[in-house]
Design a protein around this motif. Structure first.
Motif, PDB file in Angstrom:
ATOM      1  N   LYS A   6       0.644  -1.235   0.308  1.00  0.00           N
ATOM      2  CA  LYS A   6      -0.031   0.024   0.014  1.00  0.00           C
ATOM      3  C   LYS A   6       0.811   1.260  -0.579  1.00  0.00           C
ATOM      4  O   LYS A   6       1.745   1.312   0.762  1.00  0.00           O
ATOM      5  CB  LYS A   6      -0.775   0.496   1.289  1.00  0.00           C
ATOM      6  CG  LYS A   6      -1.827  -1.291   1.197  1.00  0.00           C
ATOM      7  CD  LYS A   6      -2.806  -1.140  -0.231  1.00  0.00           C
ATOM      8  CE  LYS A   6      -3.719  -2.598   0.540  1.00  0.00           C
ATOM      9  NZ  LYS A   6      -4.455  -2.563  -1.176  1.00  0.00           N
ATOM     10  N   MET A  80      -9.627  -1.189   0.463  1.00  0.00           N
ATOM     11  CA  MET A  80      -8.561  -1.406   0.568  1.00  0.00           C
ATOM     12  C   MET A  80      -8.054  -2.679  -0.083  1.00  0.00           C
ATOM     13  O   MET A  80      -6.432  -2.639  -0.166  1.00  0.00           O
ATOM     14  CB  MET A  80      -8.098  -1.752   1.956  1.00  0.00           C
ATOM     15  CG  MET A  80      -8.305  -0.752   3.649  1.00  0.00           C
ATOM     16  SD  MET A  80      -7.001   0.774   3.112  1.00  0.00           S
ATOM     17  CE  MET A  80      -5.515   0.389   3.060  1.00  0.00           C
ATOM     18  N   ASP A  84      -4.383   0.490  -4.238  1.00  0.00           N
ATOM     19  CA  ASP A  84      -3.372   0.611  -4.186  1.00  0.00           C
ATOM     20  C   ASP A  84      -2.968   1.989  -3.269  1.00  0.00           C
ATOM     21  O   ASP A  84      -1.748   1.913  -2.593  1.00  0.00           O
ATOM     22  CB  ASP A  84      -2.107   0.686  -5.100  1.00  0.00           C
ATOM     23  CG  ASP A  84      -2.495  -0.682  -5.940  1.00  0.00           C
ATOM     24  OD1 ASP A  84      -2.450  -2.011  -5.327  1.00  0.00           O
ATOM     25  OD2 ASP A  84      -2.554  -0.380  -7.365  1.00  0.00           O
ATOM     26  N   TYR A 102      -0.284  -1.165   8.529  1.00  0.00           N
ATOM     27  CA  TYR A 102       0.099  -1.707   7.014  1.00  0.00           C
ATOM     28  C   TYR A 102       1.758  -1.936   7.327  1.00  0.00           C
ATOM     29  O   TYR A 102       2.345  -0.674   6.141  1.00  0.00           O
ATOM     30  CB  TYR A 102      -0.260  -1.118   5.911  1.00  0.00           C
ATOM     31  CG  TYR A 102      -2.076  -1.716   5.217  1.00  0.00           C
ATOM     32  CD1 TYR A 102      -1.956  -2.782   5.093  1.00  0.00           C
ATOM     33  CD2 TYR A 102      -2.717  -0.730   6.094  1.00  0.00           C
ATOM     34  CE1 TYR A 102      -3.718  -2.923   4.284  1.00  0.00           C
ATOM     35  CE2 TYR A 102      -4.106  -1.174   5.686  1.00  0.00           C
ATOM     36  CZ  TYR A 102      -4.134  -2.045   5.356  1.00  0.00           C
ATOM     37  OH  TYR A 102      -5.425  -2.674   5.217  1.00  0.00           O
ATOM     38  N   ALA A 105       4.059  -0.509   4.507  1.00  0.00           N
ATOM     39  CA  ALA A 105       3.339   0.624   2.939  1.00  0.00           C
ATOM     40  C   ALA A 105       4.487   1.004   3.118  1.00  0.00           C
ATOM     41  O   ALA A 105       5.749   1.672   3.790  1.00  0.00           O
ATOM     42  CB  ALA A 105       2.234   0.883   4.420  1.00  0.00           C
TER      43      ALA A 105
END
Length: 215
Positions: A6, A80, A84, A102, A105
């Protein structure tokens, strides 16, 4: 590219977040701009539940209730999985919680010089929403207040919010610098040459898009 790590964009309003989303879409990421439904249900990322901060009369309270009910029909968990990239409000409010959920991320922090940001925010909060036809609702007012401490242009509140956000971002990521890319819009840093290597993707031989500009 929904299986990729992400990407969260922590820049405040009027720091090139729309352009950033369009540029990342050119890199084949799926981007979501202005995830107000997350503000209605922050518990999905282990943030405190939404609590109204603004005083309002009964009809506006009912309007807020209807907005919350409508936005809570939109599953943020589904978003989610589908997207992305997440940019613009309320991402700057929840960057710590998002990093906890995350941990792999990537975070892109767009910023700009304070005086130019204030000029652009004055347009946004005074006339921009009407000029561009952006919807204005009770929940949007709550969101602006939560981040900026005001819903109309108020320079002291905005200056304090800007300084706090910049300090908080850089303090939080000081120990994990590889997770953060800072881009100053006013120094011409919003480019594929800066962003693509950070995301470990090929740098396209095209100009970076510039969208939704005013100041």
């Amino acid at each position: 590219m929904t299986d990729q790590t992400k990407i969260f964009c922590t820049g405040l309003s009027r720091t090139g977040t729309t352009s950033l989303c369009h540029g990342l879409e050119m890199l084949e990421f799926k981007a979501k701009h202005f995830s107000i439904e997350l503000f209605a249900q922050p518990h999905v990322i282990n943030a405190p539940s939404f609590q109204a901060q603004l005083s309002r009369g009964i009809w506006k309270r009912l309007a807020l209730y209807r907005e919350l009910k409508a936005y809570r029909y939109h599953s943020y968990e589904s978003a989610m999985q589908q997207f992305d990239v997440f940019a613009d409000l309320p991402i700057p409010l929840y960057f710590r919680e998002l990093h906890a959920v995350y941990p792999q991320a990537k975070f892109i922090h767009t910023t700009r010089d304070l005086d130019k940001w204030l000029s652009s925010m004055k347009w946004l909060l005074d006339t921009g929403r009407e000029e561009r036809g952006w919807s204005i609702g009770e929940l949007a007012d709550e969101l602006h207040y939560a981040i900026y401490g005001c819903i109309k242009y108020d320079e002291p509140s905005l200056c304090a919010a800007y300084a706090d956000h910049e300090a908080n971002i850089h303090a939080y990521f000081s120990g994990i610098p590889d997770a953060l890319l800072t881009i100053n819009l006013d120094e011409g840093e919003l480019s594929f040459e800066r962003i693509a290597p950070f995301l470990n993707v090929a740098t396209p031989d095209v100009l970076f898009p510039h969208s939704n500009s005013k100041d």
